[in-house]
Motif scaffolding. Sequence first.
Motif, PDB file in Angstrom:
ATOM      1  N   ALA A   1       0.838  -1.192   0.000  1.00  0.00           N
ATOM      2  CA  ALA A   1       0.000   0.000   0.000  1.00  0.00           C
ATOM      3  C   ALA A   1       0.874   1.243   0.000  1.00  0.00           C
ATOM      4  O   ALA A   1       2.001   1.224   0.477  1.00  0.00           O
ATOM      5  CB  ALA A   1      -0.913  -0.003   1.209  1.00  0.00           C
ATOM      6  N   SER A  51       2.287   5.798   8.082  1.00  0.00           N
ATOM      7  CA  SER A  51       0.974   5.141   7.981  1.00  0.00           C
ATOM      8  C   SER A  51       0.570   5.008   6.522  1.00  0.00           C
ATOM      9  O   SER A  51       0.923   5.855   5.684  1.00  0.00           O
ATOM     10  CB  SER A  51      -0.097   5.944   8.739  1.00  0.00           C
ATOM     11  OG  SER A  51       0.243   6.083  10.103  1.00  0.00           O
ATOM     12  N   ASP A  52      -0.189   3.911   6.217  1.00  0.00           N
ATOM     13  CA  ASP A  52      -0.702   3.766   4.859  1.00  0.00           C
ATOM     14  C   ASP A  52      -2.187   4.130   4.834  1.00  0.00           C
ATOM     15  O   ASP A  52      -2.764   4.536   5.846  1.00  0.00           O
ATOM     16  CB  ASP A  52      -0.457   2.358   4.324  1.00  0.00           C
ATOM     17  CG  ASP A  52      -1.143   1.283   5.157  1.00  0.00           C
ATOM     18  OD1 ASP A  52      -2.117   1.603   5.890  1.00  0.00           O
ATOM     19  OD2 ASP A  52      -0.708   0.117   5.089  1.00  0.00           O
ATOM     20  N   PHE A  54      -4.677   2.402   4.825  1.00  0.00           N
ATOM     21  CA  PHE A  54      -5.520   1.530   5.636  1.00  0.00           C
ATOM     22  C   PHE A  54      -5.256   1.709   7.133  1.00  0.00           C
ATOM     23  O   PHE A  54      -5.677   0.895   7.961  1.00  0.00           O
ATOM     24  CB  PHE A  54      -5.300   0.066   5.239  1.00  0.00           C
ATOM     25  CG  PHE A  54      -5.600  -0.209   3.795  1.00  0.00           C
ATOM     26  CD1 PHE A  54      -6.912  -0.226   3.336  1.00  0.00           C
ATOM     27  CD2 PHE A  54      -4.566  -0.412   2.888  1.00  0.00           C
ATOM     28  CE1 PHE A  54      -7.189  -0.476   1.994  1.00  0.00           C
ATOM     29  CE2 PHE A  54      -4.846  -0.663   1.547  1.00  0.00           C
ATOM     30  CZ  PHE A  54      -6.157  -0.688   1.089  1.00  0.00           C
ATOM     31  N   SER A  55      -4.533   2.773   7.464  1.00  0.00           N
ATOM     32  CA  SER A  55      -4.209   3.113   8.854  1.00  0.00           C
ATOM     33  C   SER A  55      -3.246   2.133   9.518  1.00  0.00           C
ATOM     34  O   SER A  55      -3.130   2.089  10.737  1.00  0.00           O
ATOM     35  CB  SER A  55      -5.487   3.231   9.701  1.00  0.00           C
ATOM     36  OG  SER A  55      -6.306   4.257   9.212  1.00  0.00           O
ATOM     37  N   ASN A  56      -2.584   1.331   8.720  1.00  0.00           N
ATOM     38  CA  ASN A  56      -1.492   0.526   9.263  1.00  0.00           C
ATOM     39  C   ASN A  56      -0.289   1.443   9.498  1.00  0.00           C
ATOM     40  O   ASN A  56       0.017   2.294   8.656  1.00  0.00           O
ATOM     41  CB  ASN A  56      -1.108  -0.593   8.299  1.00  0.00           C
ATOM     42  CG  ASN A  56      -2.264  -1.544   8.048  1.00  0.00           C
ATOM     43  OD1 ASN A  56      -2.857  -2.067   8.988  1.00  0.00           O
ATOM     44  ND2 ASN A  56      -2.585  -1.760   6.764  1.00  0.00           N
TER      45      ASN A  56
END
Length: 207
Positions: A1, A51-52, A54-56
Amino acid sequence: ATISSIDLFISYDSLNSSSLLESFDEEVETYTYFAPESLVFPFSAIIIEASDIFSNAGRDTTNIFQIYDSISPEISVLAPSEGFSVPEHELFTVSWVHSDNIAIFDHIFEYTADGISYDTLLHTPYFTQTDSFEFAVEGVSNTARIRLTVSDIAGNTSTDVSGQFSVTDNTPPTVELSSPLAGTTVYIAEQMDITWVSSDNVGTESA
């Protein structure tokens, strides 16, 4: 991502606390950090969080590094100025202005009569809020100077030298009679020799 945001933090206390340095809404690979000029921190670290979409999130931390003071103080001797003259043994004022990015720690005052060799007049840590002091010197000179060296807590130093000034003779000569001795009898019309010893720090001209 794809990376969506990057946050940079700085910690000055071995990662016990931190504050935000910069945030990026895109993927970046470099950042120029400017250390503060007026503070010293021995246990600093940079923290990065990415952060990506997708909030990872991922996080990494630099090794602990030290922010130390490498900026020298500034010093300017204002007096005595060029052409100043003072009699020896009489007080005269040395004045100056000084500054430092953190704090002045130490002052060393030195004096030269020949413009080459310096002797220490005063070494003190108590002049951080002082900008003048009185000194007296001995010996006659036309090439006298005051040299002032200031230092900060980190050991950075700066030096300035006063204008060349003169120190004039203020020491009276000494004289001691050698003869006649006490109790000497002189008869009428008798010739008597009077002798003495005289000396002066510069040289006697008449007796």
